[in-house]
Structure formats: structure tokens, C-alpha cells
Design an enzyme around this catalytic site. Sequence first.
Site, PDB file in Angstrom:
ATOM      1  N   SER A 206       0.796  -1.333  -0.078  1.00  0.00           N
ATOM      2  CA  SER A 206      -0.092   0.028  -0.039  1.00  0.00           C
ATOM      3  C   SER A 206       1.059   1.233  -0.016  1.00  0.00           C
ATOM      4  O   SER A 206       1.866   1.409  -0.938  1.00  0.00           O
ATOM      5  CB  SER A 206      -0.884  -0.150   1.151  1.00  0.00           C
ATOM      6  OG  SER A 206      -2.120   0.880   0.923  1.00  0.00           O
ATOM      7  N   LYS A 210       4.528   1.940  -2.268  1.00  0.00           N
ATOM      8  CA  LYS A 210       5.079   3.248  -2.885  1.00  0.00           C
ATOM      9  C   LYS A 210       6.485   3.506  -2.041  1.00  0.00           C
ATOM     10  O   LYS A 210       7.286   3.791  -2.865  1.00  0.00           O
ATOM     11  CB  LYS A 210       4.164   4.495  -2.471  1.00  0.00           C
ATOM     12  CG  LYS A 210       2.716   4.319  -2.990  1.00  0.00           C
ATOM     13  CD  LYS A 210       1.888   5.754  -2.706  1.00  0.00           C
ATOM     14  CE  LYS A 210       0.542   5.535  -2.901  1.00  0.00           C
ATOM     15  NZ  LYS A 210       0.059   5.205  -4.175  1.00  0.00           N
ATOM     16  N   HIS A 342      -6.784  -6.397   0.412  1.00  0.00           N
ATOM     17  CA  HIS A 342      -5.554  -5.534   0.076  1.00  0.00           C
ATOM     18  C   HIS A 342      -4.456  -5.815   0.873  1.00  0.00           C
ATOM     19  O   HIS A 342      -4.713  -6.172   1.997  1.00  0.00           O
ATOM     20  CB  HIS A 342      -6.172  -4.084   0.645  1.00  0.00           C
ATOM     21  CG  HIS A 342      -5.131  -3.064   0.255  1.00  0.00           C
ATOM     22  ND1 HIS A 342      -4.115  -3.050  -1.022  1.00  0.00           N
ATOM     23  CD2 HIS A 342      -4.689  -1.918   0.869  1.00  0.00           C
ATOM     24  CE1 HIS A 342      -3.299  -2.043  -1.066  1.00  0.00           C
ATOM     25  NE2 HIS A 342      -3.844  -1.330   0.129  1.00  0.00           N
TER      26      HIS A 342
END
Length: 394
Positions: A206, A210, A342
Site C-alpha cells: 500500500s 510506494k 488488500h
Amino acid sequence: MAFLLLALAAAAVCSALPQGAPTPGPCPSLPASITYAANSKLPDPFKPITGDRISSKSQWSCRKQEMSQLLQRYELGTMPPKPSSVTASYSGSSLKIDVSDGGKSTSFSVSIKLPTSGTAPYPAIIAYGAPSVPIPNTVATITYQNFDIGADNGRGQGKFYSLYGSDASAGAMIAWAWGVDRIIDALELTPDAKIDPKRVGVTGCSRNGKGAMVAGAFVDRIALAIPQEGGQGSAGCWRIADEIQKNGTKVETAHQIVNGDSWYSTQFPKYVDSIPTMPWDNHFMHSLYTDPPRGLIMIENTAIDYLGPTSNYHCSSASRMVFGALGIQDHIGLSQFSHSDHCGFHNEQQAPLTAFIEKFLLKKDTATGDVWKTDGKWAIDESRWVDWKAPTLS
């Protein structure tokens, strides 16, 4: 003195070149002002800001440095050079890192879990927060509390900013990458930790996906990056995200991401409403992994629209063209499969992950093959986003 400085600059460029490449002269500085004609397609990674399009591998190192400068100027903020002092100590499973620079000092610790198989010194993966991908029993896990270095939801807060000031241009992701760089410094200083500093990877999911992408791009000593479900700003490009949003998909965009999050540069908000005029996009970040050549395997999820699966695929495909032009297409991979949780891990992604870990961390003679797989149902149209061709670099 002038001659000495010139020689040192040329040597620095040469050290980053692929083995056997011709030696270029010093790299030009980025112009103070850059005008780029608005274009919804991804900028050409082979066309420097000034000068002719790249035609040989010997020119790539300077273009790589230019792309790094662009990303720091517009999107991420400045990555400071190595601090004046880094010391470290290892006790039990804790590695303590003390850093001093400019008359200020700070310290932080990471925990190391050694593998149950293999021979020391071991390869290791630095996990932002905690690992969310399976780490084999032949690889150590270094758990890194990156939010202590740069706060997730408070700009200018954290140990990085205690050294460089709360008004530093660097967003939290550069601060986190700086911390990764210091961890590798510490591993080089503490052989008792039993970690091989030349075989270190980084992972996160998540926002930390990044962050792992940024760390691998800006820390050349990272051998392998495994960003997971980072979406835009990781696998994806801002231009493509904007277009997806226009078509009604709720996706993370540059305009949205600067509202409340401290991950990006203090300068980035100036540009988020004019992305097509920017002389860069995030395929440039992927391209930083090519010099020196390192591994990048992106683990993404097609079930979550907010991650921008179409953008992730097409942005990464543009980057893959760069790797291919440099003869290292097997150094980049994308594994993109649908699952509802997720930061979960789809079983179809295990084989690609294993192949990249074996090749870049375990240093086995393993072929990563053509790791470019998605179960996305969209139309694949790379020409929609790319109006340039990768040259054959000699």
C-alpha cells in the site's frame, strides 16, 4: 583543483555504468527552468531535457541521473547525501543506528530475524512495518518502522526531519528511503549481524509499497525491490490515472494524494493539476533500477479499482521497454492478480516472487523468464499511452 573536481565527477558517473560500457564525460546539470509541451502520453525516457535522443548505452547513466533529479524536483523532494557520521551496534536481534550530520544527531533501530537455513552472511529483505509477502527460510527479515523516520500523517515530523529540518522539501517516502540507506550503512559496519549488505531487498504494501518502490529507485545498493499493491506512485503513472478517473473509475490521482498525506515533496501540490505538462511520470522511477542493473518485481491486485490496475499495467509496460533497450528485460516483472484482501498474496504470485528472490538475493542461476502477467479484463493498448519507440542501444 578544477581538473580534480572534473575527474571526480567523471569517475562517479563511470562507477554507475553497466560493466564494459564506454566512459562518458560529466553529466550536465538539470536546467533551472523546464518547459514541456502538454502531452497526455508518457514522456520519452530516451529523450534528455536538452540534447539529442539517446542512441547508445554509454549515454544512459547521465539520463538516469537526470530522471532522478526530475523526480526529486517535482514529486518527491531532495534525497540528502550520506551523513557525515553513521555508526552502528548489534545486540541480540536489534541493530542500532546512530547518525550525525550538520551538528545534529538521531538514532533508530531495526530488528533482524535470521533465516533457519542457508549459510551466513545471509541475504535479507527490509520490510516496511512488517512483511506482507512470503519470505523464504533462506532469507533474513529486517523489520523497519519507517513511520518513525518520517511520519505518515504529519509533514516534517520524524527522525529524518530532526536532522534536516521540518521544512525540508523531502516527503516521507524520501525520508523512508534515506533510512533504508542508513540500514545498509549499518550492515556494512556490523558483520556480527550476519547479513550480506550486497544482497538486500526491500518490500512494503500500500503506502509502504510506494515507499519500497522509491527506496529501491534511490538506493542503488538495494538488489531487489518488491513493492506490493502500491498502485499510483508505485507501479502506476499519474497521467494514466487522470484519464481513468475521467472515465468514471474511482482511482488515486496526484490531485487527491497531496491532500492530507505527507508522502510527497512540498513542491508536488504545485503541479498536480497540470500533470500533462510535467517532463516526467512514474515510469521514470522504474527506469532508475536499470543503472546499476537491479531487480524489480511489482505485486499488484486487479480487484481494487482505487489501485488503478490499468494504469499499473500500462505504466510498467512503458518501463519494461527501457529495460529491454538496455538488454535487461528479465530484471523487471509484474504479477497482477485479483483477490479481495488488500495486501493479501495470491498463490499465482508465488512463482514469480520466488524466481526474483532466487536470482537477485540468493544469486542462483535462475531465469526469471517472462514475468509479465495480469488477469485484468481491460483492452491492452500500449500505444494509447506511448508515442515513442525504444531505440536499439549499442
